[in-house]
Each structure stands twice: as structure tokens, then as C-alpha cells.
Design a protein around this motif. Structure first.
Motif, mmCIF file in Angstrom:
data_model
loop_
_atom_site.group_PDB
_atom_site.id
_atom_site.type_symbol
_atom_site.label_atom_id
_atom_site.label_comp_id
_atom_site.label_asym_id
_atom_site.label_seq_id
_atom_site.Cartn_x
_atom_site.Cartn_y
_atom_site.Cartn_z
ATOM 1 N N HIS A 47 2.238 2.700 -0.411
ATOM 2 C CA HIS A 47 1.973 1.335 -0.877
ATOM 3 C C HIS A 47 0.549 0.893 -0.552
ATOM 4 O O HIS A 47 -0.118 1.459 0.316
ATOM 5 N N ARG A 48 0.111 -0.153 -1.284
ATOM 6 C CA ARG A 48 -1.105 -0.901 -0.985
ATOM 7 C C ARG A 48 -2.382 -0.079 -1.150
ATOM 8 O O ARG A 48 -3.406 -0.385 -0.544
ATOM 9 N N GLU A 49 -2.360 0.953 -1.983
ATOM 10 C CA GLU A 49 -3.563 1.729 -2.250
ATOM 11 C C GLU A 49 -4.151 1.282 -3.581
ATOM 12 O O GLU A 49 -3.519 1.395 -4.632
ATOM 13 N N GLU A 50 -5.374 0.758 -3.536
ATOM 14 C CA GLU A 50 -5.999 0.179 -4.712
ATOM 15 C C GLU A 50 -6.173 1.194 -5.839
ATOM 16 O O GLU A 50 -6.068 0.855 -7.016
ATOM 17 N N THR A 51 -6.435 2.453 -5.498
ATOM 18 C CA THR A 51 -6.593 3.480 -6.527
ATOM 19 C C THR A 51 -5.330 3.589 -7.375
ATOM 20 O O THR A 51 -5.389 3.661 -8.609
ATOM 21 N N LEU A 52 -4.173 3.609 -6.727
ATOM 22 C CA LEU A 52 -2.907 3.744 -7.447
ATOM 23 C C LEU A 52 -2.557 2.470 -8.209
ATOM 24 O O LEU A 52 -2.027 2.521 -9.325
ATOM 25 N N LEU A 53 -2.837 1.311 -7.607
ATOM 26 C CA LEU A 53 -2.542 0.047 -8.287
ATOM 27 C C LEU A 53 -3.450 -0.149 -9.497
ATOM 28 O O LEU A 53 -3.010 -0.661 -10.538
ATOM 29 N N ALA A 54 -4.720 0.261 -9.387
ATOM 30 C CA ALA A 54 -5.626 0.148 -10.533
ATOM 31 C C ALA A 54 -5.180 1.061 -11.672
ATOM 32 O O ALA A 54 -5.281 0.699 -12.856
ATOM 33 N N ASP A 105 3.274 -9.585 1.458
ATOM 34 C CA ASP A 105 1.833 -9.838 1.503
ATOM 35 C C ASP A 105 1.085 -9.061 0.425
ATOM 36 O O ASP A 105 -0.117 -8.814 0.548
ATOM 37 N N TRP A 106 1.771 -8.678 -0.668
ATOM 38 C CA TRP A 106 1.111 -7.900 -1.708
ATOM 39 C C TRP A 106 0.237 -8.758 -2.615
ATOM 40 O O TRP A 106 -0.525 -8.238 -3.422
ATOM 41 N N GLY A 107 0.309 -10.067 -2.462
ATOM 42 C CA GLY A 107 -0.614 -10.914 -3.195
ATOM 43 C C GLY A 107 -2.044 -10.762 -2.716
ATOM 44 O O GLY A 107 -2.986 -11.167 -3.405
ATOM 45 N N ALA A 108 -2.229 -10.165 -1.522
ATOM 46 C CA ALA A 108 -3.572 -9.960 -0.984
ATOM 47 C C ALA A 108 -4.258 -8.730 -1.577
ATOM 48 O O ALA A 108 -5.453 -8.529 -1.338
ATOM 49 N N CYS A 109 -3.560 -7.915 -2.331
ATOM 50 C CA CYS A 109 -4.154 -6.711 -2.913
ATOM 51 C C CYS A 109 -5.037 -7.097 -4.101
ATOM 52 O O CYS A 109 -4.552 -7.732 -5.055
ATOM 53 N N PRO A 110 -6.312 -6.727 -4.103
ATOM 54 C CA PRO A 110 -7.188 -7.080 -5.226
ATOM 55 C C PRO A 110 -6.669 -6.606 -6.579
ATOM 56 O O PRO A 110 -6.817 -7.306 -7.589
ATOM 57 N N ALA A 111 -6.054 -5.422 -6.635
ATOM 58 C CA ALA A 111 -5.561 -4.919 -7.922
ATOM 59 C C ALA A 111 -4.402 -5.763 -8.439
ATOM 60 O O ALA A 111 -4.240 -5.930 -9.652
ATOM 61 N N ASN A 112 -3.576 -6.307 -7.559
ATOM 62 C CA ASN A 112 -2.511 -7.207 -8.002
ATOM 63 C C ASN A 112 -3.102 -8.499 -8.554
ATOM 64 O O ASN A 112 -2.624 -9.045 -9.554
ATOM 65 N N ARG A 113 -4.134 -8.999 -7.913
ATOM 66 C CA ARG A 113 -4.811 -10.192 -8.413
ATOM 67 C C ARG A 113 -5.428 -9.930 -9.791
ATOM 68 O O ARG A 113 -5.328 -10.754 -10.694
ATOM 69 N N ALA A 352 2.143 11.861 -7.366
ATOM 70 C CA ALA A 352 1.820 12.645 -6.178
ATOM 71 C C ALA A 352 0.321 12.529 -5.941
ATOM 72 O O ALA A 352 -0.440 12.237 -6.863
ATOM 73 N N LEU A 353 -0.106 12.756 -4.727
ATOM 74 C CA LEU A 353 -1.537 12.640 -4.436
ATOM 75 C C LEU A 353 -2.005 13.803 -3.576
ATOM 76 O O LEU A 353 -1.216 14.473 -2.905
ATOM 77 N N GLY A 354 -3.325 14.018 -3.638
ATOM 78 C CA GLY A 354 -3.927 15.081 -2.853
ATOM 79 C C GLY A 354 -4.333 14.606 -1.475
ATOM 80 O O GLY A 354 -3.707 14.960 -0.474
ATOM 81 N N THR A 355 -5.365 13.762 -1.402
ATOM 82 C CA THR A 355 -5.825 13.297 -0.100
ATOM 83 C C THR A 355 -5.742 11.784 0.003
ATOM 84 O O THR A 355 -5.863 11.062 -0.983
ATOM 85 N N LEU A 356 -5.533 11.348 1.229
ATOM 86 C CA LEU A 356 -5.534 9.939 1.609
ATOM 87 C C LEU A 356 -6.248 9.909 2.959
ATOM 88 O O LEU A 356 -5.675 9.639 3.997
ATOM 89 N N ARG A 357 -7.528 10.236 2.931
ATOM 90 C CA ARG A 357 -8.251 10.571 4.159
ATOM 91 C C ARG A 357 -8.316 9.418 5.143
ATOM 92 O O ARG A 357 -8.312 9.635 6.365
ATOM 93 N N HIS A 358 -8.351 8.178 4.658
ATOM 94 C CA HIS A 358 -8.427 7.052 5.586
ATOM 95 C C HIS A 358 -7.132 6.837 6.346
ATOM 96 O O HIS A 358 -7.089 6.048 7.286
#
Length: 428
Positions: A47-54, A105-113, A352-358
Motif C-alpha cells: 500500500h501507499r506507493e505512489e508509483t503503483l497508485l499513479a 489516512d489514504w487521503g494524504a497520498c498525492p496520487a489519490n488527490r 508484482a514488483l521487482g524492487t522497493l529499495r526504500h
């Protein structure tokens, strides 16, 4: 920290043919399916990853051109009504609906906005048949607590009282208020882990469950007097004669009353399970949450094609599992429940994803599905899950092991139950 080496052991000579992967767009997703589904479910492994939400936002914009008019996301179904009102009519402000229209608190995600902003701009000046709609399909449930059933119960009671009068109602609004008591009794955080702190099996809660059932029954009994006799598409055709607006508003009010009824019954059932001291308590809670999700999705399917976005675990056709309170629980997900009812009317595309380095998730081991897909060119691709399963052979590789609890790798054993697989190489 990167401990991906703790994934599947050994090496594998299996490679995924490059021609299985296509660029991700709506046409590619729909091209995997035998027919356009009423519910096209796009899962995410975290959840809450801007790349996936965009990516979700981009696909929804494209799907609107294919006839999809609703996006349903994993957020509070009642709070989501604020967002829907805003994107349809401009009611409220963008800041307000982002603060109050999302749970978790998902309203705080820029991609949701950005999604809400785009939907409002798209709808401006368009007729209702061309407008896009927003829906939350989760219950009013947070990780720490469950909401009071007050809003759902009183809204349903008020809808019926205004239309059928007081005589058929099973109780007065004052009776509901007395039985409900203070809302913080219901939302007590300690009740999530201490059954004795829950009011879900009190005498008042038992009475409220009966009244909720009677109110929902009355809603069904009075349906001929509450909703237009003509189908919705016929009503839309009467727009120019001025007959459709009133009928459409009646349908909208009916839909919301049904949502209030489902939510009231579901919340009271959930609170009852919160007060259960048995070992089955946590399993029942997660199963009831997904049941509420499934009921909301089935109602949305009746309204027309929708894109659904949530965690893979809520949308998959297989039984979902997770560890809670030191034990593993297993239940049928919302996707499994909906798929059983809709058949080909439900399609599930996992991500599915490869890396989520952060988050400490580095390059995937080469003998996992993610590792094999990571070797392909391109940042994003979509694959036919059945052809991918064939390329992997009769024995699927072992699942990747995540070093971070918030990311759930894709289970290759689920490929037969997936209609497509989106792969995102690197999540920034």
C-alpha cells in the motif's frame, strides 16, 4: 536492509520469453480477457506507493474510454460518499474530501488527490451518463477499531421514515439513539484485542442487530414505492423531457439506502465477532471484513463496469492468509466471493514488483517469478498469466520471501487463478 537472498534457494534455468510481456495499458489488460468484465480488479502487493497508485490512475483514465465509469478503492464505503458527491457535483472542497472522504489516512497520498482532482475536472459540464463515479468498498473499519453503526442505522431509518412514514418502522429514531449510546463505546481501540472490552454482545447490540434486519427487510418490502418502475437506461433516455433527473435521484437515494443497510448489518455483525473470546475470533473478523467488501462490489457491478483497486490479498480467487496475533488466519477474499457469483463478470489482474529499495526490498532472486520478470526489458509490463504459467513449467518456483512485512510477494501457485499479471520493475 536487503535479505532477498532468503527467498527461493538454488538456481533456475527458466527464462520468461520476452514476447509474453506487453506495455501496460487498458487495451492490453482487456485483450487478456474473453469479454469485458463488469468488475476489473487490479491488485497491488503493498500500500501507499505512489508509483503503483499513479499507474492505477493512468489505467482508469484509459478505461473510461472503454466504457468504465466507476473506480472502487479499498477505503471506507460511507466516507467515500463525500468523494463521490465532490466528483459528481463539486460539493465541498478538494481539501475537505481528501481529509474526510478516505479511511486509513489514504487521503494524504498525492496520487489519490490527483485521481479525485482529475475525476472532478472530467465530470465538469458532462451529462450524467458520461460522468465518472467514485466508490469506497471497504467497511468503516480501521486497523485499530471498528466504527459505530450510528451513521448507517440512522441514515437508513431517516430514508424510510421520510418515504413510508412512521407506522411501518420497527422503532423510532429516539430508540435507536438510546440503544446506540455514546459512539466511543463502539470505537474503543482496546476491543480489537480484548473481546471483553467490546459492546458487540451487549443486550443493546443484540436489539440493534434485530432492528437493522427489520429495517433492511422493510427497505426491500417497500421497493416498488421507493424506486422508479422503469430501468435506469430507459430513464436516461428521458433526460431531454425532464423525467430522468427525478428518477435518477430516486435511484441514487435507493442505492445509498441499500449501502446503509448493508453497512449497518455488517458493522453489527463485526462488533458481535469482536466480542467473541474463542480462538476463531480473528479469522472471523477478517472474513467478515471481506464479506462486506464483496457485498459492496456486487452492488457496484449492477451499476455498470468498474475498475476495482485494492491489495492483491483482497482480490485474489484463492484463500487469503496472514499472521495475526502470533497465529496464521485463512479466509476467502472479497475477490473469491465475487468471482464465485459473477464468473466471467469478474477479472483479476495482480501486480508484482521487482524492487522497493526504500523499504529494504532489493533485486529479486533470479529463481523467483519476480526475478525472472526482472530480467525482461522495460519498466512496466503486463503478461498473460496462463501463458506465463506454461512458460514456467508444471512446477511453479517457490515464492519470494519479503524482508519487509508490508510487502507481499506474488505466489506463483496462484497463476491459474489470475487473468493477468502486471509487473513493475522498480518502485521509486
Amino acid at each position: 536492509m536487503n535479505t532477498d537472498s532468503a527467498g527461493a534457494s538454488g538456481t533456475s534455468d527458466t527464462t520468461v520469453p520476452q514476447d509474453l510481456a506487453r506495455p501496460v495499458d487498458a487495451a492490453a489488460l482487456l485483450g487478456l480477457l474473453p469479454a469485458r468484465p463488469e468488475l476489473l480488479a487490479l491488485g497491488e502487493p503493498t500500500h501507499r506507493e505512489e508509483t503503483l497508485l499513479a499507474l492505477r490512475n493512468e489505467l482508469f483514465r484509459q478505461l473510461v474510454g472503454e466504457g468504465y465509469r466507476t473506480i472502487a478503492v479499498e477505503t471506507d464505503c460511507l466516507a467515500g460518499l463525500l468523494v463521490d458527491d465532490y466528483v459528481v457535483s463539486g460539493s465541498g472542497s478538494l481539501d475537505q474530501v481528501m481529509a474526510d472522504g478516505f479511511s486509513h489516512d489514504w487521503g494524504a497520498c498525492p496520487a489519490n488527490r490527483e485521481l479525485v482532482r482529475w475525476m472532478r475536472a472530467h465530470n465538469e459540464g458532462r451529462p450524467p451518463s458520461e460522468q465518472v463515479r467514485f466508490a469506497g468498498f471497504d467497511g468503516p473499519l480501521e486497523i485499530t477499531h471498528a466504527a459505530s453503526p450510528r451513521r448507517a442505522l440512522t441514515a437508513l431509518h431517516g430514508y424510510l421514515a421520510a418515504r413510508v412514514g412512521a407506522e411501518p418502522l420497527p422503532c423510532t429514531g429516539e430508540t435507536l439513539d438510546r440503544l446506540l449510546g455514546p459512539d466511543d463505546r463502539w470505537s474503543e481501540p482496546a476491543a480489537m484485542w480484548e473481546p471483553a472490552r467490546s459492546v458487540g454482545r451487549s443486550a443493546e447490540a443484540g436489539r440493534l442487530r434485530l432492528l437493522a434486519d427489520e429495517l433492511v427487510a422493510l427497505l426491500d418490502i417497500q421497493a416498488p414505492a421507493l424506486i422508479p418502475a422503469a430501468p435506469r437506461d430507459v430513464q436516461e433516455a428521458r433526460e431531454e423531457r425532464g423525467e430522468a433527473r427525478e428518477a435518477r435521484e430516486a435511484w441514487e437515494a435507493w442505492d445509498r439506502a441499500c449501502l446503509y443497510g448493508r453497512t449497518a448489518v455488517g458493522l453489527l455483525r463485526y462488533h458481535h465477532a469482536m466480542a467473541d473470546p474463542s480462538a476463531a475470533r480473528l479469522t472471523r473478523l477478517v472474513a467478515l471484513r471481506d464479506l462486506m467488501m464483496a457485498q459492496n462490489l456486487l452492488a457496484l457491478a449492477a451499476r455498470g463496469p468498474a475498475l476495482v483497486h485494492a491489495h492483491n490479498g483482497h482480490l485474489q480467487r484463492e484463500r487469503s492468509t496472514m499472521r495475526m496475533g502470533g497465529a496464521e488466519v485463512a479466509w476467502w477474499s472479497a475477490g473469491a466471493l465475487v468471482s464465485a457469483r459473477l464468473g466471467r463478470g469478474y477479472a483479476f489482474v495482480a501486480t508484482a514488483l521487482g524492487t522497493l529499495r526504500h523499504q529494504g526490498v532489493g533485486t529479486p532472486p533470479p529463481d523467483t517469478v519476480e526475478g525472472m520478470l526482472y530480467a525482461l526489458p522495460g519498466e512496466r509490463s503486463v503478461l498473460d498469466a496462463r501463458r506465463l504459467a506454461g512458460a514456467l513449467g508444471g512446477t511453479p518456483p517457490a515464492p519470494r520471501v519479503s524482508p519487509w512485512f508490508g510487502y507481499a510477494p506474488f505466489d506463483p501457485a496462484h497463476l491459474p487463478g489470475v487473468d493477468g499479471l502486471v509487473f513493475v520493475r522498480d518502485v521509486a
